[in-house]
Design a protein around this motif. Structure first.
Motif, PDB file in Angstrom:
ATOM      1  N   ASN A   1       0.827  -1.198   0.000  1.00 53.98           N
ATOM      2  CA  ASN A   1       0.000   0.000   0.000  1.00 53.98           C
ATOM      3  C   ASN A   1       0.865   1.253   0.000  1.00 53.98           C
ATOM      4  O   ASN A   1       0.609   2.189   0.740  1.00 53.98           O
ATOM      5  N   LEU A   2       1.925   1.234  -0.812  1.00 54.87           N
ATOM      6  CA  LEU A   2       2.859   2.349  -0.867  1.00 54.87           C
ATOM      7  C   LEU A   2       3.127   2.722  -2.317  1.00 54.87           C
ATOM      8  O   LEU A   2       2.687   2.045  -3.246  1.00 54.87           O
TER       9      LEU A   2
ATOM     10  N   LYS B   1       3.669   8.359  -7.855  1.00 55.47           N
ATOM     11  CA  LYS B   1       3.118   9.348  -6.923  1.00 55.47           C
ATOM     12  C   LYS B   1       1.921   8.819  -6.155  1.00 55.47           C
ATOM     13  O   LYS B   1       1.459   9.466  -5.216  1.00 55.47           O
ATOM     14  N   GLU B   2       1.413   7.658  -6.559  1.00 57.22           N
ATOM     15  CA  GLU B   2       0.287   7.033  -5.866  1.00 57.22           C
ATOM     16  C   GLU B   2       0.625   5.562  -5.609  1.00 57.22           C
ATOM     17  O   GLU B   2       1.671   5.062  -6.020  1.00 57.22           O
ATOM     18  N   VAL B   3      -0.300   4.883  -4.940  1.00 60.14           N
ATOM     19  CA  VAL B   3      -0.093   3.494  -4.555  1.00 60.14           C
ATOM     20  C   VAL B   3       0.037   2.600  -5.788  1.00 60.14           C
ATOM     21  O   VAL B   3      -0.708   2.754  -6.765  1.00 60.14           O
ATOM     22  N   ILE B   4       0.993   1.667  -5.733  1.00 61.19           N
ATOM     23  CA  ILE B   4       1.185   0.701  -6.818  1.00 61.19           C
ATOM     24  C   ILE B   4       0.191  -0.447  -6.636  1.00 61.19           C
ATOM     25  O   ILE B   4       0.107  -1.046  -5.569  1.00 61.19           O
ATOM     26  N   LEU B   5      -0.536  -0.778  -7.695  1.00 64.15           N
ATOM     27  CA  LEU B   5      -1.592  -1.792  -7.621  1.00 64.15           C
ATOM     28  C   LEU B   5      -1.210  -3.116  -8.273  1.00 64.15           C
ATOM     29  O   LEU B   5      -1.759  -4.161  -7.911  1.00 64.15           O
ATOM     30  N   SER B   6      -0.300  -3.093  -9.249  1.00 63.64           N
ATOM     31  CA  SER B   6       0.036  -4.322  -9.977  1.00 63.64           C
ATOM     32  C   SER B   6       1.464  -4.245 -10.478  1.00 63.64           C
ATOM     33  O   SER B   6       2.024  -3.154 -10.659  1.00 63.64           O
TER      34      SER B   6
ATOM     35  N   THR C   1       5.241  -1.749 -13.576  1.00 61.58           N
ATOM     36  CA  THR C   1       4.316  -1.469 -12.480  1.00 61.58           C
ATOM     37  C   THR C   1       3.179  -0.586 -12.971  1.00 61.58           C
ATOM     38  O   THR C   1       3.374   0.298 -13.814  1.00 61.58           O
ATOM     39  N   GLY C   2       1.990  -0.839 -12.401  1.00 62.09           N
ATOM     40  CA  GLY C   2       0.833   0.000 -12.662  1.00 62.09           C
ATOM     41  C   GLY C   2       0.338   0.611 -11.369  1.00 62.09           C
ATOM     42  O   GLY C   2       0.329  -0.056 -10.327  1.00 62.09           O
TER      43      GLY C   2
END
Length: 878
Positions: A379-380, A401-406, A421-422
């Protein structure tokens, strides 16, 4: 090529759990372990691989201070409850506790002798306690704010105590002063804000004090005067002196020589290290207030440029020997810095990073051909790359700049390990894991990027699925993998794939097809590179979380929120198989064993192993306490990694071969032990035989041995000898066996005899300590009462036999010494027994009214025969 054997079992070999939740910690004197506060518990963590060696469970008390004895055998803890506890680290038991302060304890320190403990409280007091007795030896007051820092002088001959407070002062206390007015030797007032840390120089005559006023004061303990004030221009959280005779000291000395080589005089000074809000390590020389070394950039990743979001170091400590410097961050990480000697010059590098808390695990994949590393998206805004062997964080990739989801990984044709990374920031980033740099950024999505996947064969492209319902193919042609600056990634093709968010994407093994799973309950297959629609897979009742192509067959697997996993034919989109077993949504599924098996994980916290051909769930593993969002399978080792909402990462290894070997070894050992048991029986070594029968868990053999002993002469002594050789656990098994024997009339005599001898041997105090004795006795008592009543009836009936045979002159009457003198009493007992039997006969007749009655003459004759037969049977039974 021989077919790969099916896997039957996986074993969790290593786990990375939360071991530090912020707050107090203490490092052992040799640096081998760290005692960390984690909620209301204390974790003893191995500093080499972050494994939790042991855990001390608290009593719902938030910890505020920790300390260790000089020999690392005792651990002291205190919390908001004001209770000070002493723990034995060998037994993990609280050996002593007491209350003293009127508020929470904010700091603790143990004397070099190990006999005294100093505590600093929020009640502005400093107390010294006798460790063995638990009573207060010194009571110091005078601070006007919360006392947060406490320190004994390391020299046992100097009975001095230092304390730092929020009132911007450092006080020096005399432990030998008898006059209350002379207890405070000095008040060191030079700070303008709270004192956060104090430290002593190696010679013991200089005191460093750091505060939030961005300065470090150096005090001379000869006259308690301030020798110098060093402006650091950052809020400081910790200051520590550099010890001589270490690689750190040599590194600092070389830095000092470079700084002072142009000067004519080379004056000696004291070296110290500061850390604070900027998150960089700085080394200072007190003489001249010179900063000898400063890190060029912080190793702490920051999500944005906002000043408030920057989080630096909260504590630091010099480790013994050559272990280097330990720094702790505000986001529960431990940084280990060490000196590396290069050809040109030495350098301070981050050698190890232990992550105390990972937050929720969103996705992860293995890195490289050897799969020695694991890339984890939490969650970072960063990707953490862990060493699989030590589970320490090797490095991080920061840039989103936002949380990495995948994320997804691959090895390029040039041998470099690539990561894509997405993120929630609507961008995709391409990373070179070898150089640890970002080499490409892709923009164009209008929603969160929920899924990414590399090509499996050519590695010339990757695909991404987003919350904007589109599927994009990104080209990797012409991208330099060694570039330092990221380039803009270009798309080959785009298609509006679904009516709702795309949760998962997968590329076929030959790079000809791509599959997407969506919130709209369908999965679609597209032909590459132009994204031409091939077929839509319909059948799930809820959203699809995961899709994956088979490595050997023309089929695709989907995992859905309807608690099922389905396998579909690519040719016509028909459902070939449906797997049911999860009790909640299935979040991930992946093929193993060349497509003949697969593993799945879900919101029920379970990991399941399946056989594709038989649709059978082979094994289920429960090692998570929350949803399992992430599942990674190694291509080479087929090692499995799972992570979820409980912030736990579990590594699983195939244990089929080892389990088979263990089973074969156990069978072989059982055969040998069984032969040893038979030899012991032949040699009449009953004590040894009984113990072997217990070890082999053979209750029938135990019964045969006890029955054989009962048939021998002097059986009591042999049974007592056999029972005395049993352990407590074997006595528990004996009670379980006796309980079963006692329920059967043929075996109850042996059971009662063994039970009698056992109760004679074991005192009540030991019987009560047997595990589950209450339940065992509840099963023994009813049947024992039934057997006693039956024997009692037989004994009473035997009197009738004696009377009948005596009256018939079949046997001679016994002498008066054997028979009671009162013959009338004997006759009354016989008459009573006869009437009781007649009463039983009448009741039996009433219960069966339909039976035809015989004539009175035949009835009397049959009754007489029945009485004689029963009497004979009673004698035989008795």
């Amino acid at each position: 090529m021989a077919p790969q054997s099916l896997k039957k079992n996986y074993r969790c070999s290593r786990s990375l759990k939360q071991f530090y939740g912020g707050g107090p910690f203490i490092v052992s004197s040799d640096g081998s372990f760290i005692a960390c506060a984690c909620g209301d518990a204390i974790n003893i963590v191995d500093s080499t691989d972050s494994s939790v060696k042991s855990t001390i469970e608290g009593e719902s008390d938030t910890l505020t201070a920790l300390a260790l004895s000089p020999d690392d055998r005792l651990l002291f803890s205190a919390g908001h409850s004001r209770q000070i506890r002493v723990w034995d680290l060998e037994t993990l038991k609280c050996i002593r506790s007491w209350k003293g302060h009127e508020g929470p304890v904010m700091g603790m320190a143990c004397h070099a002798s190990g006999g005294l403990l100093a505590t600093a409280g929020a009640d502005r007091k400093v107390l010294v306690w006798d460790v063995d007795g638990g009573f207060c030896t010194h009571y110091f007051k005078g601070h006007k704010g919360v006392v947060s820092s406490i320190l004994f002088h390391p020299d046992t001959n100097k009975n001095i105590l230092f304390s730092g407070s929020d009132d911007a002062t450092v006080r020096v206390w005399d432990l030998l002063a008898k006059n209350t007015e002379k207890k405070c030797l000095a008040i060191l007032e030079k700070h303008f804000s709270a004192v956060t840390s104090i430290a002593l120089s190696e010679d013991g005559w200089n005191l460093f004090s750091a505060g939030r006023d961005k300065v470090v004061n150096l005090w001379d303990l000869h006259d308690y005067s301030c020798k110098t004030t060093i402006a650091t221009y950052e809020v400081l959280e910790a200051v520590t002196a550099v010890s001589s005779g270490t690689p750190f000291a040599s590194f600092v000395a070389s830095l000092d020589q470079k700084k002072s080589k142009k000067k004519e005089s080379d004056s000696q000074g004291t070296y110290f290290i500061t850390v604070g809000e900027r998150g960089v390590v700085r080394i200072w020389k007190s003489e001249g207030s010179i900063c000898l070394y400063e890190q060029k950039s912080s190793d702490i990743t920051v999500s944005s440029d906002d000043e408030e979001s920057k989080r630096g170091f909260t504590a630091a400590a010099m480790l013994s020997s050559d272990r280097g410097l330990l720094c702790v961050t505000a986001d529960q990480q431990f940084f280990f810095y060490s000196v590396v000697e290069n050809v040109e010059e030495s350098e301070l590098v981050l050698s190890k990073r232990l992550v105390g808390y990972n937050e929720e695990i969103a996705d992860m994949k293995f890195l490289g051909d050897e799969e020695q590393f694991l890339a984890v998206a939490t969650n970072l805004e960063e990707v953490r790359v862990y060493d699989v062997a030590t589970m320490s964080c090797s490095y991080v990739l920061a840039g989103h700049k936002e949380v990495i989801l995948s994320l997804d990984t691959c090895v390029s044709s040039s041998g470099n390990v690539l990561i894509v990374t997405g993120s929630k920031d609507k961008t995709v980033r391409l990373w070179n894991a070898t150089s640890k740099s970002c080499i490409g950024v892709g923009t164009g999505h209008n929603g969160d990027i929920l899924a990414v996947a590399f090509a499996k064969k050519s590695f010339s492209f990757f695909v991404s699925g987003s919350g904007d319902r589109t599927l994009k193919v990104w080209s990797l042609d012409g991208i330099s993998e060694g570039s330092e600056d990221p380039v803009n990634l270009k798309t080959r093709s785009v298609v509006a794939a679904h009516d709702k968010d795309i949760n998962s994407v997968a590329v076929a093994r030959n790079d000809s097809l791509v599959c997407t799973g969506s919130e709209d309950r369908t999965a679609s297959i597209w032909r590459l590179p132009d994204l031409v629609h091939v077929v839509t897979l319909k059948g799930h009742k809820r959203r699809i979380f995961s899709v994956e192509f088979s490595t050997v067959d023309q089929c695709v697997m989907t995992a859905s929120g309807d608690k099922t996993v389905k396998i579909w034919a690519i040719s016509d989109g028909s459902c070939l198989k449906t797997f049911e077993g999860h009790t909640s949504s299935v979040l991930r599924a992946s093929f193993i064993t060349e497509g003949t098996q697969f593993v799945s994980c879900g919101a029920d916290g379970l990991l399941k192993l399946w056989n594709v051909n038989t649709s059978e769930c082979i094994a289920t593993y429960d090692q998570h306490e929350d949803k399992v969002w992430a599942l990674a399978v190694g291509k080479k080792t087929e090692m499995i990694a799972t992570g979820g909402g409980d912030a736990v990462i579990n590594l699983w290894h195939d244990s089929t071969a080892s389990d088979k070997e263990d089973e074969f070894r156990k069978e072989e050992e059982a055969i040998l032990r069984g032969q040893e048991l038979e030899n012991a029986v032949l040699d009449a070594e009953y004590t040894k035989a009984i113990r072997l029968a217990f070890e082999l868990r053979r209750p029938h053999k135990v019964f045969e041995l006890f029955a054989g002993l009962c048939r021998k002469r002097e059986s009591d002594e042999q049974i007592v000898k056999a029972l005395q050789g049993l352990e407590k656990e074997e006595f528990r098994l004996l009670f379980e066996y006796v309980r079963e024997w006692n329920t059967k009339p043929k075996l109850c005599h042996i059971a009662q005899f063994v039970l009698y001898q056992t109760f004679n041997i074991l005192p009540p105090t030991e019987i009560v300590q047997v595990k589950g004795i209450g339940e065992l006795l509840e099963g023994l008592i009813p049947y024992s009462q039934r057997h006693f009543n039956r024997i009692d009836r037989f004994v009473r009936s035997s009197f009738l036999l004696d009377y009948t045979l005596g009256e018939m002159s079949v046997i001679d009457p016994e002498t008066e010494t054997e028979y009671p003198k009162d013959k009338k009493k004997k006759e009354k007992e016989v008459i009573a027994a006869v009437s009781a039997m007649e009463q039983d006969t009448e009741e039996l007749t009433k219960e069966t009214p339909s039976r035809k009655r015989k004539s009175q003459k035949s009835k009397d004759k049959s009754n007489k025969k029945r009485l004689i037969a029963e009497a004979k049977g009673s004698v035989i039974a008795v």
